[in-house]
Every structure is written in structure tokens, then in C-alpha cells.
Scaffold this motif. Sequence first.
Motif, mmCIF file in Angstrom:
data_model
loop_
_atom_site.group_PDB
_atom_site.id
_atom_site.type_symbol
_atom_site.label_atom_id
_atom_site.label_comp_id
_atom_site.label_asym_id
_atom_site.label_seq_id
_atom_site.Cartn_x
_atom_site.Cartn_y
_atom_site.Cartn_z
ATOM 1 N N GLY A 1 0.915 -1.323 -0.105
ATOM 2 C CA GLY A 1 0.061 0.064 -0.071
ATOM 3 C C GLY A 1 0.852 1.221 -0.019
ATOM 4 N N ILE A 2 2.067 1.070 0.410
ATOM 5 C CA ILE A 2 3.047 2.421 0.197
ATOM 6 C C ILE A 2 3.931 1.927 -0.926
ATOM 7 N N TRP A 3 4.028 3.337 -1.786
ATOM 8 C CA TRP A 3 4.770 3.013 -2.998
ATOM 9 C C TRP A 3 5.971 3.983 -2.935
ATOM 10 N N THR A 4 7.189 3.518 -3.471
ATOM 11 C CA THR A 4 8.279 4.427 -3.464
ATOM 12 C C THR A 4 9.127 4.090 -4.771
ATOM 13 N N LEU A 5 9.973 5.211 -4.950
ATOM 14 C CA LEU A 5 10.590 5.267 -6.264
ATOM 15 C C LEU A 5 11.928 4.219 -6.248
ATOM 16 N N ALA A 6 12.332 3.680 -7.135
ATOM 17 C CA ALA A 6 13.347 2.621 -7.279
ATOM 18 C C ALA A 6 14.102 2.599 -8.475
ATOM 19 N N PHE A 7 15.309 2.379 -8.577
ATOM 20 C CA PHE A 7 16.023 1.992 -9.782
ATOM 21 C C PHE A 7 16.349 0.518 -9.854
ATOM 22 N N ILE A 8 16.319 -0.050 -11.185
ATOM 23 C CA ILE A 8 16.415 -1.348 -11.487
ATOM 24 C C ILE A 8 17.779 -1.351 -11.718
ATOM 25 N N THR A 9 18.534 -2.345 -11.284
ATOM 26 C CA THR A 9 19.996 -2.342 -11.387
ATOM 27 C C THR A 9 20.505 -3.734 -11.857
ATOM 28 N N GLY A 10 19.582 -4.483 -12.167
ATOM 29 C CA GLY A 10 19.953 -5.818 -12.790
ATOM 30 C C GLY A 10 19.244 -6.892 -12.417
ATOM 31 N N THR A 11 19.924 -8.133 -12.604
ATOM 32 C CA THR A 11 19.050 -9.531 -12.330
ATOM 33 C C THR A 11 19.959 -10.371 -11.319
ATOM 34 N N PRO A 12 19.379 -10.900 -10.360
ATOM 35 C CA PRO A 12 20.546 -11.851 -9.504
ATOM 36 C C PRO A 12 21.173 -12.807 -10.538
ATOM 37 N N LYS A 13 22.622 -12.970 -10.071
ATOM 38 C CA LYS A 13 23.268 -13.929 -10.778
ATOM 39 C C LYS A 13 24.104 -14.912 -9.724
ATOM 40 N N GLY A 14 24.615 -16.002 -10.389
ATOM 41 C CA GLY A 14 25.490 -16.961 -9.520
ATOM 42 C C GLY A 14 24.543 -17.584 -8.653
ATOM 43 N N GLN A 15 24.987 -17.617 -7.378
ATOM 44 C CA GLN A 15 24.347 -17.942 -6.276
ATOM 45 C C GLN A 15 22.928 -17.765 -5.816
ATOM 46 N N LEU A 16 22.747 -16.579 -6.230
ATOM 47 C CA LEU A 16 21.657 -15.499 -5.715
ATOM 48 C C LEU A 16 20.554 -16.257 -6.556
ATOM 49 N N ARG A 17 20.804 -16.336 -8.002
ATOM 50 C CA ARG A 17 19.714 -17.033 -8.693
ATOM 51 C C ARG A 17 18.967 -18.488 -8.639
ATOM 52 N N SER A 18 19.863 -19.230 -7.916
ATOM 53 C CA SER A 18 19.294 -20.452 -7.751
ATOM 54 C C SER A 18 18.697 -20.243 -6.272
ATOM 55 N N CYS A 19 18.461 -19.373 -5.481
ATOM 56 C CA CYS A 19 17.783 -19.126 -4.278
ATOM 57 C C CYS A 19 16.278 -18.759 -4.378
ATOM 58 N N PHE A 20 16.168 -18.476 -6.008
ATOM 59 C CA PHE A 20 14.503 -17.741 -6.267
ATOM 60 C C PHE A 20 14.003 -18.830 -7.197
ATOM 61 N N ASP A 21 12.473 -18.990 -7.003
ATOM 62 C CA ASP A 21 11.841 -19.733 -8.090
ATOM 63 C C ASP A 21 11.352 -18.771 -9.126
ATOM 64 N N ASP A 22 11.167 -17.540 -8.577
ATOM 65 C CA ASP A 22 10.503 -16.507 -9.679
ATOM 66 C C ASP A 22 11.422 -15.729 -10.563
ATOM 67 N N GLU A 23 11.278 -15.020 -11.440
ATOM 68 C CA GLU A 23 12.292 -14.297 -11.916
ATOM 69 C C GLU A 23 12.195 -12.975 -11.109
ATOM 70 N N MET A 24 13.691 -12.719 -10.821
ATOM 71 C CA MET A 24 13.822 -11.809 -9.948
ATOM 72 C C MET A 24 14.630 -10.552 -10.430
ATOM 73 N N VAL A 25 14.428 -9.258 -9.671
ATOM 74 C CA VAL A 25 15.300 -8.316 -10.376
ATOM 75 C C VAL A 25 15.913 -7.488 -9.227
ATOM 76 N N ASN A 26 17.327 -6.917 -9.270
ATOM 77 C CA ASN A 26 17.807 -6.185 -8.335
ATOM 78 C C ASN A 26 17.469 -4.701 -8.352
ATOM 79 N N VAL A 27 17.047 -4.214 -7.103
ATOM 80 C CA VAL A 27 16.230 -2.930 -7.248
ATOM 81 C C VAL A 27 16.945 -2.098 -6.095
#
Length: 231
Positions: free
Chosen positions: A150-176
Motif C-alpha cells: 500500500g506504500i509505493w516508493t521510487l526505485a531504480f532497476i540495477t540488474g538481475t540476480p546472478k550466480g548463487q543468488l539466482r538459484s535461491c529464487f523460483d520466480d524471475e527476480m530483479v535487483n532494485v
Amino acid sequence: MTSQTPEISPPPPEPEKLPWHLTLLGRLRAYFFAGILVTAPVSITFYLAWKFILFMDDQVSPLIPPAFNPKNWGIPGFGLVAVVVSLTLVGALTAGFFGRVLVRLYDTVLERMPVLRGIYSAVKQIFETMLAQKANAFREVALIEYPRKGIWTLAFITGTPKGQLRSCFDDEMVNVFVPTTPNPTSGFLLFLPKRDVRILDMSVEDGIKMVVSTGIITPSEKPQVSPNARS
């Protein structure tokens, strides 16, 4: 039959006119703030640029003999020119074979030092990300629900998780990156599902302006062009 005469409503009261001296003071105050709005950004920009030029001159001048020092001749800005030329020459030298060998050598030395390797690797990654032409960091502005729903804030997309971080998530993730206001150099790094991120049709420059100004400067919405106008 008796004719009824329509009731005539009294005329509305005339607005109370302010004294002429109060109106004059209001206009002068508006002109004063308008003058500040016009001159302050230009003055501060040139002042900071001049201070930076003098700072570079003070750093370079001790390295030059007094007989050849342009500062003694009253020529400002030589330090900045010297730094730009020196950095360009260093970049040209490191582009060759021996330069790449030298860079690889001091990379190996610094990465083996216990204290300096953490600082060196972090600073190097930041500059490589910001200066690389093919980097996708800070290229998109988005809205996310943070710190709660319910509270929205401005953010910047910096990339996508890679390496070990990618294997920790099932969904498609982004670095914010969520910047703090009004200082966007600090903030929080979040990993969010891509479906929970709303990409905005806004440039990174406009997003940073909005963060620094605490929302006072809001980019205007781009006009939509009809299909007939496109054709």
C-alpha cells in the motif's frame, strides 16, 4: 388574477479591494522569489565549478616548477586540464599490451591484501558498472511497494540476480535500488519478483531529480500520440 412581480435578488457585494501598498508588496515579493529561482541554480552551478577548478589547480600547482607554473601567470583552470590530459594518457597507455599486463599485476597484488582488497574490489565494481557502455545499471525507473503493501516508493532497476543468488529464487527476480531522500547516494538493495515491479516511462535523470527534490520536481506525463498521427 393578480400578477406576481418577480423578486429581484440584490446584487452581489463587490469584492473588497486591498490597499494599493499591500498589492505592491505582494508583487515585489513574487518578483523577488522569481529572481531567486532564476539566478540561484546558475550561480550555485558556476560557484561549484569555479571551486572545483581552483581545487584542482591547488593540487597540481605544487608539482610544477615555479618558472613554468601557469598559476603564477594568472591562468586558472590549468590543473583541471592537466588532470584530464593525464587521465587520457593513462587510459591510452593501459589499452596496450604492457598496460594490460601492468593492470593485471597490481590487480593481483591489491586483491591479496587483507584490508585493501575489499575496498578496492568494491570501488572497482562500482566504477566498472557506472562507466561501462554495455551496463544496464540505473537504466530504468520503477515503482515498488516498500516498506509495506500500500506504500509505493521510487526505485531504480540495477540488474538481475546472478550466480548463487539466482538459484535461491523460483520466480524471475530483479535487483532494485531504493535511494534515500534527498541523498540518492545511499539506500537499500532489494531483490523483488519482476511481476511486483512497475516500470515507469521516466528517465533516470528525472527519477534522480524527483528523489533529490523530495517529490517537488515531478516529470510531466508524455503526450500520447494517436495511431493516425504516427502514420
